[in-house]
Design a protein around this motif. Sequence first.
Motif, PDB file in Angstrom:
ATOM      1  N   ARG A 160     -68.077  28.116  17.232  1.00  0.00           N
ATOM      2  CA  ARG A 160     -68.156  28.292  18.677  1.00  0.00           C
ATOM      3  C   ARG A 160     -69.082  27.264  19.333  1.00  0.00           C
ATOM      4  O   ARG A 160     -69.992  26.726  18.714  1.00  0.00           O
ATOM      5  N   SER A 163     -72.972  27.633  19.184  1.00  0.00           N
ATOM      6  CA  SER A 163     -73.646  27.475  17.893  1.00  0.00           C
ATOM      7  C   SER A 163     -74.132  26.035  17.757  1.00  0.00           C
ATOM      8  O   SER A 163     -73.333  25.103  17.767  1.00  0.00           O
ATOM      9  N   HIS A 262     -71.029  32.783  11.745  1.00  0.00           N
ATOM     10  CA  HIS A 262     -69.798  32.658  12.535  1.00  0.00           C
ATOM     11  C   HIS A 262     -69.002  33.953  12.481  1.00  0.00           C
ATOM     12  O   HIS A 262     -68.514  34.432  13.514  1.00  0.00           O
ATOM     13  N   ASP A 266     -70.994  35.278  15.701  1.00  0.00           N
ATOM     14  CA  ASP A 266     -70.355  34.502  16.769  1.00  0.00           C
ATOM     15  C   ASP A 266     -69.041  35.110  17.247  1.00  0.00           C
ATOM     16  O   ASP A 266     -68.841  35.310  18.454  1.00  0.00           O
ATOM     17  N   ARG A 285     -77.099  30.034  20.024  1.00  0.00           N
ATOM     18  CA  ARG A 285     -77.548  30.343  18.662  1.00  0.00           C
ATOM     19  C   ARG A 285     -77.938  29.051  17.946  1.00  0.00           C
ATOM     20  O   ARG A 285     -77.213  28.066  17.997  1.00  0.00           O
ATOM     21  N   ASN A 290     -81.451  33.485  17.918  1.00  0.00           N
ATOM     22  CA  ASN A 290     -80.494  33.656  18.999  1.00  0.00           C
ATOM     23  C   ASN A 290     -81.187  34.042  20.294  1.00  0.00           C
ATOM     24  O   ASN A 290     -82.109  34.856  20.291  1.00  0.00           O
TER      25      ASN A 290
END
Length: 390
Positions: A160, A163, A262, A266, A285, A290
């Motif tokens: 994502r 990230s 992930h 995520d 993140r 986070n």
Amino acid sequence: MNHSNKGERSPAESEEGRPLIKENTHQLITHSTLSEARVSQGLAGVRKAARERKEMKFTALLHHLTVDLLRDSFYALKRKAAPGVDGVTWQEYEAGLEDRLADLHNRVHRGAYRAQPSRRVYIPKPDGRQRALGVAALEDKTVQQTAVTILNQIYEQDFRGFSYGFRPGRSQHQALDALYVGITRKKVNWVLDCDVRSFFDELSHDWLLRFIQHRVADRRIFRLIQKWLKAGVAEDGQWKNTEIGSPQGSVASPLLANIFMHYVFDLWVDAWRNKCAQGEVIVVRYADDNVLGFQFRADADRFLDALRERLRKFGLELHPEKTRRIEFGRFAEQDRRQRGEGKPETFDFLGFTHISGKDRNGSFALKRKTIRKRMRAKLEVHPKTGPTET
């Protein structure tokens, strides 16, 4: 009191306020010294298939692990890195490199390659405690870098936009910029600062391998990852088995950690904010650290409860002292003053304390200053004795 934070919309908002940087879908940047042309040509098909077929499982990947890519991976390693349990330095391995790489390539492809345990070392943390790192043997570093280069072709199409930690072409500064734009231009009135407790130490091998199988069906690549996870650590001359965790300092560890997060975090947080949130939610993140911004306090509280339950399912938990929900943003100071409360609390992220402040015109401004304890730790660790690379 809840408010709508109105402001000029930026194109960067499409990915949690991500700054305007080039996407990584068209080229791979694994290390500045790797041959980008060679990597791109050899793995372009994998990259294209991963981008276009999100459910595809890749059954033939090991043939991309070539002598040329091993050589590029070797030269991508730091020359002055500490040796692993084998005691072999980069300079020693470079002598007779071509014969060594040909032999290594042969062992990997016929299944004779054996991963060696990581040498356990400790470095001081800013809070006075020690962080355990694993120093891999030079051949293990080389093979891991090569495998990471191959697997990045797949996972860089899946990961994502919010990230940022330890990914090609992404940096700590970009994560900080994304958070800045998200907080200043989206409807953020509450911030949730989350820290997964002992993430690299508690990461479940079983769950990680299950997640990898969603995309990687090449049994030889899969067995390489299993070998690294099961190699264990050597400390004070004693070998210790590792049932869980992925040693920090390992070349492969950052990618494995991102794959784990992930699937655990995520994808789940994306679904949660689309289906469960009443207001806007932003996410940034960086590895296991986070920061989330919420329009409504109720969303922040419900999310925190759901996140605790989600992590518990995979053998993880939030750090009770480092996880906080605070009032923060454009209206925080005004609302707290009306309630007779003090200034908005601050939060730390990636080496900076973030402050809900004002600019010269009296308008809301997100301010940052370097964390003092981190500055002090940098001054105390002499560059010659401090960690260089594992």
